[in-house]
Design a protein around this motif. Sequence first.
Motif, PDB file in Angstrom:
ATOM      1  N   PHE A 175      -3.909   4.483   4.053  1.00 21.52           N
ATOM      2  CA  PHE A 175      -2.452   4.490   3.913  1.00 21.52           C
ATOM      3  C   PHE A 175      -1.985   4.576   2.457  1.00 21.52           C
ATOM      4  CE2 PHE A 175      -2.161   2.295   8.246  1.00 21.52           C
ATOM      5  CZ  PHE A 175      -1.517   3.344   8.869  1.00 21.52           C
ATOM      6  N   VAL A 201      -1.972   0.604  14.405  1.00 21.69           N
ATOM      7  CA  VAL A 201      -1.124   1.762  14.112  1.00 21.69           C
ATOM      8  C   VAL A 201      -1.968   3.020  13.874  1.00 21.69           C
ATOM      9  CG1 VAL A 201      -0.856   0.903  11.730  1.00 21.69           C
ATOM     10  CG2 VAL A 201       0.640   2.676  12.529  1.00 21.69           C
ATOM     11  N   SER A 240       5.748  -4.832  12.259  1.00 15.94           N
ATOM     12  CA  SER A 240       5.143  -3.586  11.749  1.00 15.94           C
ATOM     13  C   SER A 240       3.806  -3.192  12.362  1.00 15.94           C
ATOM     14  CB  SER A 240       5.036  -3.572  10.216  1.00 15.94           C
ATOM     15  OG  SER A 240       3.856  -4.181   9.758  1.00 15.94           O
ATOM     16  N   ARG A 241       3.010  -4.147  12.798  1.00 15.39           N
ATOM     17  CA  ARG A 241       1.766  -3.855  13.510  1.00 15.39           C
ATOM     18  C   ARG A 241       1.519  -4.980  14.505  1.00 15.39           C
ATOM     19  NH1 ARG A 241      -2.025  -2.229   8.261  1.00 15.39           N
ATOM     20  NH2 ARG A 241      -0.626  -0.576   7.539  1.00 15.39           N
ATOM     21  N   HIS A 264      -1.551  10.101   8.564  1.00 18.02           N
ATOM     22  CA  HIS A 264      -0.931   8.999   9.308  1.00 18.02           C
ATOM     23  C   HIS A 264       0.223   8.338   8.555  1.00 18.02           C
ATOM     24  CE1 HIS A 264      -4.495   8.039  12.262  1.00 18.02           C
ATOM     25  NE2 HIS A 264      -4.206   9.324  12.222  1.00 18.02           N
ATOM     26  N   TRP A 271       6.589   2.873   2.364  1.00 22.33           N
ATOM     27  CA  TRP A 271       7.082   2.259   3.608  1.00 22.33           C
ATOM     28  C   TRP A 271       6.983   0.749   3.513  1.00 22.33           C
ATOM     29  CZ3 TRP A 271       6.010  -1.084   7.469  1.00 22.33           C
ATOM     30  CH2 TRP A 271       6.662  -0.925   8.681  1.00 22.33           C
ATOM     31  N   GLU A 307       0.798  -1.235   0.000  1.00 21.18           N
ATOM     32  CA  GLU A 307       0.000   0.000   0.000  1.00 21.18           C
ATOM     33  C   GLU A 307       0.828   1.282   0.000  1.00 21.18           C
ATOM     34  OE1 GLU A 307       0.252  -2.140   2.513  1.00 21.18           O
ATOM     35  OE2 GLU A 307       0.679  -1.037   4.354  1.00 21.18           O
TER      36      GLU A 307
HETATM   37  O1  AHR Z   1       2.424  -0.351   9.888  1.00 25.15           O
HETATM   38  C1  AHR Z   1       3.198   0.728   9.503  1.00 25.15           C
HETATM   39  C2  AHR Z   1       2.449   1.612   8.549  1.00 25.15           C
HETATM   40  O2  AHR Z   1       1.878   0.854   7.509  1.00 25.15           O
HETATM   41  C3  AHR Z   1       3.257   2.668   7.838  1.00 25.15           C
HETATM   42  O3  AHR Z   1       3.353   3.863   8.515  1.00 25.15           O
HETATM   43  C4  AHR Z   1       2.456   2.848   6.613  1.00 25.15           C
HETATM   44  O4  AHR Z   1       3.040   3.641   5.622  1.00 25.15           O
HETATM   45  C5  AHR Z   1       2.220   1.446   6.278  1.00 25.15           C
HETATM   46  O5  AHR Z   1       1.407   1.209   5.243  1.00 25.15           O
END
Ligand code: AHR
Length: 304
Positions: free
Chosen positions: A183, A155, A105-106, A209, A31, A28
């Motif tokens: 995003f 996030v 990442s999440r 965001h 990043w 998406e």
């Molecule tokens: O989980 C991190 C976020 O997910 C980033 O900030 C964003 O750009 C991505 O898609």
Amino acid sequence: PASEADAAGRKPKKLSEIVVGFSQTGAESSWRIAHSKSIQEEAEKRHVQLLFADGQNVHNNQVNAVNGFITKGVDVIVIAPQESVGWKPTLKEAKRAGIPVVLTSRGVDAEEDLYETVMVADFVWEGRRAGEWLAKQTNGNARIIELVGTPAADVAVMRKTGFAEAIAKHPDMKIIASQSGDFTRTKGKAVMETLLAAHKGEINAVYAHNDDMALGAIQAIQAAGLKPGQDIQVISIDAVKPAFEAMMEGKLNATVECNPLHGPLLFDTIDKIVRGEKVPKRTIVPGQIFEREQAAAAIGSRPY
Ligand code: AHR
């Protein structure tokens, strides 16, 4: 000793002997592309067999991919979850099968014993830092459009919370509209077009965001005949290279760094897990804020 099994019955292994299943949200944002690349390159460097599943930003695709990894009997499962909820049955299944799960990442909304570890940034801090910066920049006087990430992702919730916390200290800072741009640059632009038309002349700031949504919003601001970075202050999160370019053009005012290069830390952690060593439940990847005055000097050393 190499022959001893751990409490879950797993025998210690080397990285070069294992298969890792990686379920990624999708592609998406800039990043996310840097995040995938970092993990794929590090796997190759360490001779790990990596099965990469692109979830195309659909939660169920990810659940299906992870269930497939369990059926295959991979050694470790890595999940970068698009959404935080709805993971418990799959994580329980992985645990029952004795496959350790690492989150990157999440995070997920599930009991901590259902995964080994999670590596993320301090998302509340990121939102708070953006809010504090905007308060200073506008002398506490701002009418803001907030472009929210994927609403079901932790996030997005945390970046919203941190920002709200910071601006709550300033009675003349108000969020006029808050809407999801998922995003992505395309959706950030479309949402911004609609909100600018609905709130003509009212807005003097955008908080996005992530950088991609901000870059989309910048296009919409320009198309509306306004100057992003001047008529409307723009701040976002990630600190990807295109954001530095936009800062150098004076269109983006600041970005809060969220480092996507998780590959080295991820495989150090997996190495420990498959050797039977303990790992911390949570690792916070640190970040910092960059303002547009710093962009020209910093862009050359940006790794993503
Ligand atoms: O989980 C991190 C976020 O997910 C980033 O900030 C964003 O750009 C991505 O898609």
